[in-house]
Design a protein around this motif. Structure first.
Motif, PDB file in Angstrom:
ATOM      1  N   GLN A 237       0.839  -1.189   0.000  1.00 21.27           N
ATOM      2  CA  GLN A 237       0.000   0.000   0.000  1.00 21.27           C
ATOM      3  C   GLN A 237       0.880   1.247   0.000  1.00 21.27           C
ATOM      4  N   LEU A 241      -0.226   8.667   2.770  1.00 25.28           N
ATOM      5  CA  LEU A 241      -1.681   8.645   2.745  1.00 25.28           C
ATOM      6  C   LEU A 241      -2.194   9.284   1.456  1.00 25.28           C
ATOM      7  N   SER A 267      -6.348  -0.956  -4.377  1.00 27.22           N
ATOM      8  CA  SER A 267      -5.735  -0.314  -3.207  1.00 27.22           C
ATOM      9  C   SER A 267      -4.228  -0.514  -3.126  1.00 27.22           C
ATOM     10  N   ASP A 408     -12.088  -1.481   3.969  1.00 26.69           N
ATOM     11  CA  ASP A 408     -11.029  -1.265   3.000  1.00 26.69           C
ATOM     12  C   ASP A 408     -10.137  -2.483   2.804  1.00 26.69           C
ATOM     13  N   TRP A 428      -3.066  -8.215   6.074  1.00 26.70           N
ATOM     14  CA  TRP A 428      -2.223  -7.041   6.258  1.00 26.70           C
ATOM     15  C   TRP A 428      -1.187  -7.335   7.345  1.00 26.70           C
ATOM     16  N   ASP A 432       1.171  -2.440   8.006  1.00 27.26           N
ATOM     17  CA  ASP A 432       0.106  -2.015   7.089  1.00 27.26           C
ATOM     18  C   ASP A 432      -1.059  -1.428   7.876  1.00 27.26           C
ATOM     19  N   THR A 435      -0.313   2.017   9.710  1.00 31.44           N
ATOM     20  CA  THR A 435      -0.063   3.160   8.829  1.00 31.44           C
ATOM     21  C   THR A 435      -1.190   3.418   7.831  1.00 31.44           C
ATOM     22  N   HIS A 436      -2.208   2.557   7.805  1.00 33.55           N
ATOM     23  CA  HIS A 436      -3.331   2.746   6.880  1.00 33.55           C
ATOM     24  C   HIS A 436      -4.665   2.572   7.602  1.00 33.55           C
ATOM     25  N   LYS A 651       3.108  10.756   5.670  1.00 33.18           N
ATOM     26  CA  LYS A 651       3.504   9.410   6.051  1.00 33.18           C
ATOM     27  C   LYS A 651       3.349   9.232   7.560  1.00 33.18           C
TER      28      LYS A 651
END
Length: 721
Positions: A237, A241, A267, A408, A428, A432, A435-436, A651
């Motif tokens: 990913q 962002l 994604s 998501d 994930w 992952d 941070t997402h 980030k």
């Protein structure tokens, strides 16, 4: 509180509430019908497991006497797998352990009426099920008795149920024997649910029904899914962002052991391999060029600067009483304070994952989700299939906390399984996930208070500034010109008696997507309001508990929990070297007060004890209530002490638990939960205790240092833990 003589619950029709399926089901299927959902006549078109009846929640009684409940709430540790069957068992007169539980599929009929969506969240599970699940059990009981009474020529009112049988004098018939006849009975006209004094299981501490499977390892979480021939996928990913794939080179990754394919998804870029570690290792070898998005220059500094600038504006009115402007002008003894709250991650212990298999009948999605219909919609879009060909199978959730109200993690799994024509599990990494995330919103709240000439609190202004989660997640729920109701919690119901009060909310978006985080804006606004109440108490030169008590004469439930917590904590007389702080809140129809007891050795903070008094109305299982209260306090203390998400040039800097750390066992305080008895309808317990921890601890720090903490986390305000 229902009584044994009630014939109506709320505004639900006894006649239209429940219908049975056809006798061809091989048993009795009872469904709960709620106005606005599918019509009860639809139920008769469906029969037998594993097919689900179009209903909010229903049970099946087989000819073998088996009872199956289809639970419309996701189990993420909060205990619905036990609490909801207990409600059913109470009305059927059977042991809760005899009921088999399966999770319900997507469907409009399963919409949570308190949230307006098929969703498990908002501490609504028991509150929303309280009437309808008991009604389902009572309807089934009434039908079974009617069938037996007809067979025996007995008066129905003289028949009873116990342990899976209908009884009349010396005669008895099992539910299984009566199931088909009961299914053919007309809808009963006068169904009675049990009253409080008749409860055998509700209100008792009973073992959790999901514990055995979690102990022996048979419980299925999303991460546990195994399907024949299944492949594994790891997803690359964007590091920033909002960025997107510009181009990528997969030559090296494709030569690595076990790799089957490299795919660009909606994604990111996914590597599919024979094992997940092979997929993850190859993913890390990809050469990807990312196109920056709108958040490329986003930093914490810009986020909080934006909130500060926005806070000078006027928000939408949430509550207005008296004449705040006049009260402010007339009274010059004033207190003003601004509080800032950080972005937070959900940090579920089970990272996001989804397993997908395409079969002849369509696309099957296995996911730890809080929103079955939204997961289905995401899979429909990714697969190109209609709703009737997309099946969502809910697993146990290894933590939800609101994170799994978003979906998501579903589309890429569907895209990979479709491309490979094999089952694929997408998982994930922790990095992952951190941070997402869909982060808890930051906030900047400004409060003002004024005292009159007699030293009485006369005027309070509460100005809330934060992004709106609901405007993204369910925009139709926030009409133009109205405040997001999930942004003003623990402020809009300000309980303290002041002549002049104004609360407003100004929506300010910060450049990234925010999500519902356990207790949502209760955590933001309880910290704000209860910290400020302590500041007002100091200005009034009053004890913090007595100051609050003086303003709660019209709020008996608030006052009761405050008095109980203060008494149990021995308020005002802590052990030598320790200091106390208090916080009070009502949320999710539950009333709570917490007292935190801390000590300081230089700048080293130790939280020794937290005492919490709770009035959550009628409890289905006090053991689960206590566990949820304790877990919420640990969750809230972690956030108060340590948690913050930092963004630098788009980030997220925190990646794993070394940088976004959890409370350790040696740091956990002694926790005392005191549950007040109540016959009021149940309140929610999954979230509320989270919100009081930060203000209670910070108020205790003030008692020790005379230093006000108006920002979190505490560890970044000059203290070590």
């Amino acid at each position: 509180m229902a009584t044994s003589s009630r014939s109506v619950i709320g505004d639900l029709s006894r006649r239209g509430f429940i219908k049975s399926t056809a006798a061809a089901a091989g048993g009795l299927v009872v469904a709960c019908y709620l106005p606005g959902c599918s019509k009860p006549e639809q139920v008769a078109k469906h029969s037998g497991p594993p097919k689900m009846v179009k209903a909010n929640a229903w049970l099946q009684i087989g000819t073998d006497g088996s009872i199956t409940m289809f639970c419309d709430k996701s189990e993420m540790g909060q205990g619905v797998y036990t609490a909801l069957p207990t409600l059913l068992a109470e009305e059927l007169g059977v042991e809760p352990t005899t009921i088999k539980v399966e999770f319900a599929p997507p469907g409009n009929e399963y919409v949570n009426k308190l949230l307006g969506a098929q969703a498990t969240g908002g501490s609504t599970s028991v509150r929303e099920a309280w009437d309808k699940i008991r009604m389902a059990g009572a309807e089934a009981r009434t039908r079974l008795i009617a069938a037996a009474a007809k067979e025996w020529g007995a008066p129905p009112q003289s028949c009873t149920v116990a342990d899976g049988y209908v009884l009349f004098t010396s005669r008895r018939a099992s539910f299984g024997e009566l199931a088909e006849a009961a299914a053919a009975m007309p809808a009963p006209q006068n169904v009675q649910v049990k009253g409080h004094n008749e409860f055998k299981y509700v209100g008792k501490v009973l073992p959790r029904l999901d514990t055995p499977s979690k102990v022996d390892g048979s419980a299925q979480y999303g991460i546990d899914m195994r399907l024949p021939g299944m492949l594994y996928a790891a997803l690359a990913q964007p590091p920033e962002l909002g960025a997107s794939v510009k181009s990528f080179n997969a030559d090296k990754a494709k030569t690595m052991p076990g790799v089957r394919e490299v795919l660009q998804t909606s994604s990111g870029v996914a590597v599919v391999a024979d094992t997940w570690w092979q997929a993850k290792t190859a993913r890390d070898a990809l050469d990807i060029q990312w196109a920056p998005g709108a958040a490329a220059k986003l930093t914490n500094a810009s986020i909080y600067a934006g909130l500060k600038t926005a806070s000078s504006g006027k928000g939408l009115d949430v509550r207005k009483e008296g004449d705040v402007d006049a009260g402010w002008k007339e009274n010059t003894r004033r207190v003003e304070a601004t509080y800032e709250l950080p972005l937070l991650a959900h940090a579920t212990l089970e990272p996001q994952n989804c397993t997908v298999e395409f079969r002849d009948d369509g696309c099957h999605v296995y996911a730890p989700t809080q929103v079955q219909q939204m997961s289905q919609s995401a899979a429909m879009k990714a697969s190109g299939l209609p709703a009737e060909k997309v099946f969502v199978h809910t697993t146990f959730l290894g933590g939800g906390f609101g994170r799994r109200l978003d979906v998501d993690f579903v589309p890429a799994a569907v895209e990979c399984a479709k491309a490979m024509n094999k089952p694929v599990k997408l998982l994930w990494t922790r990095e992952d996930d951190t941070t997402h995330d869909k982060y808890r919103p930051p906030a900047r709240n400004t409060l003002s208070g004024a005292f009159d000439g007699n030293g009485k609190l006369n005027t309070v202004k509460i100005h809330l500034v934060a992004p709106s989660i609901t405007s993204r997640w369910a925009p139709g729920a926030v009409p133009q010109g109205t405040p997001d109701p999930f942004a003003v919690e623990a402020a809009h119901n300000f309980p303290y008696d002041v002549p002049n009060l104004h609360i407003d909310y100004l929506q300010h978006e910060v450049g990234l997507e925010v999500g519902y985080w356990r207790s949502v804006s209760h955590a933001l606004n309880c910290f704000t309001v209860e910290s400020f109440m302590d500041e007002l108490a100091a200005e009034a030169q009053m004890d913090p508990v007595e100051f609050r008590r003086s303003l709660l004469g019209k709020q008996p439930r608030w006052l009761s929990v405050l008095d109980a917590a203060a008494h149990k904590a021995n308020w005002g007389q802590p052990p030598a070297g320790r200091y106390q702080g208090v916080a009070l809140m009502s949320g999710y129809d539950t009333y709570l007060a917490q007292v935190a007891e801390i000590s300081l050795d230089g700048d080293k903070l130790k939280v020794h004890r937290i005492v919490c008094a709770i009035d959550c109305g009628q409890m289905v299982n006090p053991g689960i209530v206590q566990a949820q209260a304790e877990g919420g306090i640990i969750f809230g203390l972690t956030a108060a002490l340590f948690s913050e998400i930092n963004v630098v040039n788009g980030k997220v800097q925190e990646t794993n638990f070394d940088k976004y750390r959890l409370l350790r066992i040696n740091e956990a305080p002694s926790i005392e939960i005191h549950l007040l008895n109540s016959d009021e309808k149940p309140g929610g317990m999954g979230e509320p205790t989270v919100a009081l921890v930060a203000p209670a601890v910070c108020n205790a720090i003030y008692a020790a240092t005379k230093k006000r903490l108006r920002k979190l986390p505490i560890a970044k305000q000059g203290f070590t833990i």
